[in-house]
Design a protein around this motif. Structure first.
Motif, PDB file in Angstrom:
ATOM      1  N   GLU A 159       0.839  -1.204   0.000  1.00  0.00           N
ATOM      2  CA  GLU A 159       0.000   0.000   0.000  1.00  0.00           C
ATOM      3  C   GLU A 159       0.872   1.251   0.000  1.00  0.00           C
ATOM      4  OE1 GLU A 159      -3.008   0.881   2.848  1.00  0.00           O
ATOM      5  OE2 GLU A 159      -3.872  -1.105   2.526  1.00  0.00           O
ATOM      6  N   THR A 160       0.490   2.258  -0.817  1.00  0.00           N
ATOM      7  CA  THR A 160       1.275   3.487  -0.817  1.00  0.00           C
ATOM      8  C   THR A 160       0.923   4.294   0.441  1.00  0.00           C
ATOM      9  OG1 THR A 160       0.847   3.477  -3.163  1.00  0.00           O
ATOM     10  CG2 THR A 160       1.914   5.437  -2.277  1.00  0.00           C
ATOM     11  N   LYS A 161       1.955   4.742   1.147  1.00  0.00           N
ATOM     12  CA  LYS A 161       1.694   5.562   2.339  1.00  0.00           C
ATOM     13  C   LYS A 161       1.194   6.929   1.897  1.00  0.00           C
ATOM     14  CE  LYS A 161       5.429   4.308   5.350  1.00  0.00           C
ATOM     15  NZ  LYS A 161       6.624   4.994   5.623  1.00  0.00           N
ATOM     16  N   VAL A 162       0.315   7.554   2.708  1.00  0.00           N
ATOM     17  CA  VAL A 162      -0.241   8.864   2.334  1.00  0.00           C
ATOM     18  C   VAL A 162       0.877   9.864   2.045  1.00  0.00           C
ATOM     19  CG1 VAL A 162      -1.635  10.801   3.138  1.00  0.00           C
ATOM     20  CG2 VAL A 162      -2.335   8.483   3.652  1.00  0.00           C
ATOM     21  N   THR A 163       1.958   9.796   2.838  1.00  0.00           N
ATOM     22  CA  THR A 163       3.039  10.773   2.642  1.00  0.00           C
ATOM     23  C   THR A 163       3.777  10.577   1.325  1.00  0.00           C
ATOM     24  OG1 THR A 163       4.358   9.310   3.986  1.00  0.00           O
ATOM     25  CG2 THR A 163       3.531  11.315   5.061  1.00  0.00           C
ATOM     26  N   GLU A 164       3.575   9.429   0.690  1.00  0.00           N
ATOM     27  CA  GLU A 164       4.248   9.193  -0.594  1.00  0.00           C
ATOM     28  C   GLU A 164       3.397   9.642  -1.782  1.00  0.00           C
ATOM     29  OE1 GLU A 164       5.120   5.041  -0.557  1.00  0.00           O
ATOM     30  OE2 GLU A 164       6.493   5.254   1.130  1.00  0.00           O
ATOM     31  N   LEU A 165       2.131   9.957  -1.527  1.00  0.00           N
ATOM     32  CA  LEU A 165       1.246  10.368  -2.631  1.00  0.00           C
ATOM     33  C   LEU A 165       1.576  11.804  -3.041  1.00  0.00           C
ATOM     34  CD1 LEU A 165      -2.188   9.098  -1.230  1.00  0.00           C
ATOM     35  CD2 LEU A 165      -0.711   7.966  -2.910  1.00  0.00           C
ATOM     36  N   PRO A 166       1.382  12.137  -4.322  1.00  0.00           N
ATOM     37  CA  PRO A 166       1.508  13.548  -4.684  1.00  0.00           C
ATOM     38  C   PRO A 166       0.466  14.360  -3.896  1.00  0.00           C
ATOM     39  CG  PRO A 166       0.616  12.241  -6.504  1.00  0.00           C
ATOM     40  CD  PRO A 166       1.015  11.276  -5.438  1.00  0.00           C
ATOM     41  N   HIS A 167       0.881  15.554  -3.464  1.00  0.00           N
ATOM     42  CA  HIS A 167       0.060  16.292  -2.495  1.00  0.00           C
ATOM     43  C   HIS A 167      -0.333  17.672  -3.044  1.00  0.00           C
ATOM     44  CE1 HIS A 167      -1.273  16.692   1.670  1.00  0.00           C
ATOM     45  NE2 HIS A 167      -0.929  17.967   1.588  1.00  0.00           N
ATOM     46  N   ILE A 168      -1.588  18.038  -2.860  1.00  0.00           N
ATOM     47  CA  ILE A 168      -2.069  19.358  -3.297  1.00  0.00           C
ATOM     48  C   ILE A 168      -2.469  20.165  -2.070  1.00  0.00           C
ATOM     49  CG2 ILE A 168      -3.757  20.609  -4.740  1.00  0.00           C
ATOM     50  CD1 ILE A 168      -2.032  18.735  -6.361  1.00  0.00           C
ATOM     51  N   VAL A 169      -2.089  21.441  -2.053  1.00  0.00           N
ATOM     52  CA  VAL A 169      -2.521  22.323  -0.958  1.00  0.00           C
ATOM     53  C   VAL A 169      -3.576  23.280  -1.499  1.00  0.00           C
ATOM     54  CG1 VAL A 169      -1.801  24.105   0.674  1.00  0.00           C
ATOM     55  CG2 VAL A 169      -0.304  22.171   0.197  1.00  0.00           C
ATOM     56  N   PHE A 170      -4.751  23.234  -0.888  1.00  0.00           N
ATOM     57  CA  PHE A 170      -5.842  24.130  -1.289  1.00  0.00           C
ATOM     58  C   PHE A 170      -5.999  25.254  -0.269  1.00  0.00           C
ATOM     59  CE2 PHE A 170      -7.196  19.996  -3.111  1.00  0.00           C
ATOM     60  CZ  PHE A 170      -7.326  20.380  -4.440  1.00  0.00           C
ATOM     61  N   LEU A 171      -6.357  26.414  -0.751  1.00  0.00           N
ATOM     62  CA  LEU A 171      -6.676  27.526   0.169  1.00  0.00           C
ATOM     63  C   LEU A 171      -7.990  28.130  -0.282  1.00  0.00           C
ATOM     64  CD1 LEU A 171      -5.885  29.561   2.416  1.00  0.00           C
ATOM     65  CD2 LEU A 171      -4.739  30.900   0.664  1.00  0.00           C
ATOM     66  N   THR A 172      -9.006  28.063   0.579  1.00  0.00           N
ATOM     67  CA  THR A 172     -10.313  28.609   0.174  1.00  0.00           C
ATOM     68  C   THR A 172     -10.756  29.709   1.114  1.00  0.00           C
ATOM     69  OG1 THR A 172     -11.750  27.250   1.547  1.00  0.00           O
ATOM     70  CG2 THR A 172     -10.994  26.275  -0.498  1.00  0.00           C
ATOM     71  N   SER A 173     -11.576  30.607   0.577  1.00  0.00           N
ATOM     72  CA  SER A 173     -12.201  31.635   1.407  1.00  0.00           C
ATOM     73  C   SER A 173     -13.107  30.957   2.412  1.00  0.00           C
ATOM     74  CB  SER A 173     -13.103  32.536   0.555  1.00  0.00           C
ATOM     75  OG  SER A 173     -12.434  32.977  -0.568  1.00  0.00           O
ATOM     76  N   PRO A 174     -13.330  31.612   3.562  1.00  0.00           N
ATOM     77  CA  PRO A 174     -14.335  31.063   4.469  1.00  0.00           C
ATOM     78  C   PRO A 174     -15.695  31.089   3.768  1.00  0.00           C
ATOM     79  CG  PRO A 174     -13.215  32.982   5.430  1.00  0.00           C
ATOM     80  CD  PRO A 174     -12.758  32.876   4.019  1.00  0.00           C
TER      81      PRO A 174
ATOM     82  N   THR B  90       5.759  16.419   2.636  1.00  0.00           N
ATOM     83  CA  THR B  90       4.953  15.710   1.632  1.00  0.00           C
ATOM     84  C   THR B  90       5.614  15.834   0.259  1.00  0.00           C
ATOM     85  OG1 THR B  90       3.659  17.636   0.937  1.00  0.00           O
ATOM     86  CG2 THR B  90       2.820  16.421   2.843  1.00  0.00           C
ATOM     87  N   ARG B  91       5.041  15.127  -0.717  1.00  0.00           N
ATOM     88  CA  ARG B  91       5.505  15.316  -2.106  1.00  0.00           C
ATOM     89  C   ARG B  91       4.620  16.409  -2.717  1.00  0.00           C
ATOM     90  NH1 ARG B  91       5.046  10.472  -5.294  1.00  0.00           N
ATOM     91  NH2 ARG B  91       6.590  11.425  -6.656  1.00  0.00           N
ATOM     92  N   LEU B  92       4.920  17.632  -2.346  1.00  0.00           N
ATOM     93  CA  LEU B  92       4.052  18.765  -2.709  1.00  0.00           C
ATOM     94  C   LEU B  92       4.044  19.002  -4.221  1.00  0.00           C
ATOM     95  CD1 LEU B  92       2.247  21.023  -1.790  1.00  0.00           C
ATOM     96  CD2 LEU B  92       4.229  22.379  -1.185  1.00  0.00           C
ATOM     97  N   ALA B  93       2.856  18.870  -4.823  1.00  0.00           N
ATOM     98  CA  ALA B  93       2.759  18.936  -6.283  1.00  0.00           C
ATOM     99  C   ALA B  93       2.174  20.257  -6.776  1.00  0.00           C
ATOM    100  CB  ALA B  93       1.917  17.777  -6.800  1.00  0.00           C
ATOM    101  N   ALA B  94       1.334  20.906  -5.970  1.00  0.00           N
ATOM    102  CA  ALA B  94       0.757  22.180  -6.413  1.00  0.00           C
ATOM    103  C   ALA B  94       0.065  22.901  -5.258  1.00  0.00           C
ATOM    104  CB  ALA B  94      -0.256  21.952  -7.539  1.00  0.00           C
ATOM    105  N   PHE B  95      -0.014  24.216  -5.416  1.00  0.00           N
ATOM    106  CA  PHE B  95      -0.772  25.073  -4.497  1.00  0.00           C
ATOM    107  C   PHE B  95      -1.946  25.625  -5.303  1.00  0.00           C
ATOM    108  CE2 PHE B  95      -1.194  29.634  -3.008  1.00  0.00           C
ATOM    109  CZ  PHE B  95      -1.873  29.332  -1.835  1.00  0.00           C
ATOM    110  N   VAL B  96      -3.167  25.435  -4.781  1.00  0.00           N
ATOM    111  CA  VAL B  96      -4.361  25.839  -5.535  1.00  0.00           C
ATOM    112  C   VAL B  96      -5.313  26.661  -4.651  1.00  0.00           C
ATOM    113  CG1 VAL B  96      -6.280  25.019  -6.982  1.00  0.00           C
ATOM    114  CG2 VAL B  96      -4.183  23.676  -6.866  1.00  0.00           C
ATOM    115  N   PRO B  97      -5.207  27.985  -4.694  1.00  0.00           N
ATOM    116  CA  PRO B  97      -6.165  28.802  -3.943  1.00  0.00           C
ATOM    117  C   PRO B  97      -7.445  29.056  -4.748  1.00  0.00           C
ATOM    118  CG  PRO B  97      -4.504  30.214  -4.926  1.00  0.00           C
ATOM    119  CD  PRO B  97      -4.186  28.805  -5.360  1.00  0.00           C
ATOM    120  N   ASP B  98      -8.446  29.666  -4.107  1.00  0.00           N
ATOM    121  CA  ASP B  98      -9.637  30.067  -4.872  1.00  0.00           C
ATOM    122  C   ASP B  98      -9.391  31.444  -5.480  1.00  0.00           C
ATOM    123  OD1 ASP B  98     -10.303  32.056  -2.993  1.00  0.00           O
ATOM    124  OD2 ASP B  98     -11.785  30.821  -1.985  1.00  0.00           O
ATOM    125  N   LEU B  99     -10.419  32.004  -6.106  1.00  0.00           N
ATOM    126  CA  LEU B  99     -10.199  33.234  -6.861  1.00  0.00           C
ATOM    127  C   LEU B  99      -9.725  34.400  -6.003  1.00  0.00           C
ATOM    128  CD1 LEU B  99     -13.034  35.223  -6.644  1.00  0.00           C
ATOM    129  CD2 LEU B  99     -13.899  33.256  -7.874  1.00  0.00           C
TER     130      LEU B  99
END
Ligand SMILES: O=c1ccn([C@@H]2O[C@H](COP(=O)(O)OP(=O)(O)O[C@H]3O[C@H](CO)[C@@H](O)[C@H](O)[C@H]3O)[C@@H](O)[C@H]2O)c(=O)[nH]1
Length: 472
Positions: free
Chosen positions: A4-19, A111-120
């Protein structure tokens, strides 16, 4: 046996959303798709300011590979209490820069940080990710027409001086219906305001994304989506990944909406709701109540305590503290108990829209509500309140032809007679019939866009592959 792939080995996305649930919900759907279909893990960076039990409960129920990190509290004491939503969000995002930088640095180590994705609203945070060599994209939770507006408005700003409601001619966005100045997004309606400057800054920030994912699909917006492709050299690559809507299976239904709907005939109920933030004035609440009653149709109405000055009054916290009987017309609830259900603050919207008894949706035209209505083949009554909702209404009524719209008086109020007329028009009039057919066609097109060979699924796969390549 496969390892099983460990979560820390998965490519990781960071999201930032408005409240606010309206932003969180489509992001959660995107994160879930990436986790379930593309093998990603994800973190939601969340503002401690304005976090509500509804939001934290919602975040806690997401896929196990999606976690939440709360950013430190950001002081906003110098912002006036009555500041516009956009001013509050603009300030919040700008002041969050050091915290977001710290979080990205730490996540990059762990993590294996792959992208940062905020909202508009997070477009001004893209340079932080760039500085850290993290791929940086935006997830645009509105439609293609609004994104085109974001790209073209800054040049209108430099070539005109009047308020936009006074523009002699409509604004021509490529591939879209002519847009009268009075229907522009509401935060640009006063050129001298702080809100205007914040909005312009947010719009300009979009050009520094490496790509923009849009929650829409071609068949819903053929002209606008084509225009975005045609002018691709002028802006970041666009990926149409919608309609991303929740299944609704996990929605709580404490007040028994579904049980009530189970007792109503097929296609007989009008669902009335103004999203997570919408509120009506006292006068409008009264007119709507009497109008629904006079229409003779069944209804399920999510009511909020009236507010005479702010149409987005419950945006950060949807809970309405007062008993609806305190502000609805006297004995309204009792008089209508056989035909109408009144629910304070919040209903399990997707469950309601997917129920066979629901035949129409009176909506503020928030983009998630719109997609959820399309996704369940329910035609709409367009009742825009704030933000970009007037643009959505124009597109739904005159473009897609899946909504009808009431005529308001000069002061903006829709009187009870007009409410009754438009409800009857949607539920059993000719235009309602046409809208119902068209929305069913779009429902099918939306399902096929997300199917394994569909354009939206393929577009998300393309971005996901780019993100994976970037970390290898
Ligand atoms: O009683 C309710 C009310 C809302 N919802 C859900 O909350 C979301 C509301 O989203 P939306 O319809 O987009 O409205 P807002 O919350 O007002 O969304 C904000 O964000 C949207 C996407 O960016 C914009 O289109 C809107 O104009 C903006 O107000 C939807 O998923 C609804 O299903 C419920 O489940 N129950």
């Amino acid at each position: 046996m496969e390892k099983e792939t460990k979560v820390t080995e998965l490519p990781h996305i960071v999201f930032l959303t408005s409240p606010g649930m309206g932003h969180l919900i489509p992001f959660a759907e995107l994160a879930t798709r990436l986790a379930c279909h593309h093998g990603f893990s994800a973190t939601f960076l969340t503002f401690t300011n304005f976090s509500s039990p509804r939001q934290s409960n919602f975040l806690a129920t997401l896929h196990p590979n999606i976690s939440t990190v709360y950013l430190p509290f950001i002081p906003l004491d110098d912002i006036p209490n009555n500041a516009h939503l956009v001013t509050i969000l603009g300030t919040l995002f700008t002041r969050s820069v050091p915290h977001v930088r710290d979080a990205l640095v730490s996540l990059k180590q762990r993590t294996r940080l792959a992208a940062f994705v905020p909202d508009l609203f997070g477009s001004n945070l893209l340079p932080v990710a760039k500085e850290l060599s993290v791929p940086h994209y935006i997830f645009f939770s509105c439609n293609c027409m609004v994104l085109l507006f974001f790209f073209h408005f800054p040049s209108l700003h430099t070539t005109t001086t009047c308020e936009y409601r006074d523009l002699p001619e409509p604004f021509h966005l490529p591939g879209c219906l002519p847009l009268p100045g009075k229907d522009f997004i509401e935060p640009v309606m006063d050129r001298k305001s702080d809100t205007y400057s914040w909005t312009l800054q947010v719009m300009r920030g979009h050009t520094s994304a490496q790509g923009i994912l849009v929650n829409s699909f071609e068949t819903l917006e053929p002209g606008a989506s084509k225009a975005l492709q045609n002018e691709e050299e002028k802006h970041p690559p666009i990926y149409l990944v919608g309609p991303l809507i929740r299944s609704g299976l996990d929605e709580a239904d404490e007040l028994g909406c579904v049980e009530w709907l189970d007792q109503q005939p097929n296609c007989s109920v009008l669902f009335v709701s103004f999203g997570s933030g919408g509120t009506l004035s006292m006068k409008q609440t009264t007119e709507l109540a009497f109008g629904l009653e006079a229409s003779g149709h069944r209804f399920l109405w999510v009511v909020r305590c009236p507010n005479d000055s702010d149409k987005s009054a419950t945006y950060f916290n949807v809970e309405s503290p007062d008993d609806p009987q305190n502000y609805l017309p006297e004995s309204f609830v009792n008089r209508n108990k056989n035909k109408g259900m009144v629910v304070p603050s919040w209903a399990p919207q997707v469950k309601v829209l997917s129920h066979k008894a629901t035949g129409g949706f009176l909506s503020h035209c928030g983009w998630n509500s719109t997609l959820e209505s399309v996704g369940h083949g329910v035609p709409l009554i367009a009742w825009p309140l704030y933000a970009e909702q007037r643009m959505n209404a124009l597109m739904l009524v005159d473009g897609a032809g899946i909504a009808v719209r009431p005529v308001a008086l000069e002061d903006g109020v829709v009187e009870r007679g007009e409410v009754a007329r438009i409800v009857c028009e949607l539920m059993d009039g000719e235009r309602g019939k046409v809208a119902r057919c068209k929305v069913k066609e779009l429902q099918e097109a939306g399902i096929s866009a997300l199917s394994p060979e569909g354009p939206s699924h393929l577009a998300l796969t393309k971005v996901a592959n780019q993100w994976k390549v970037a970390i290898n």
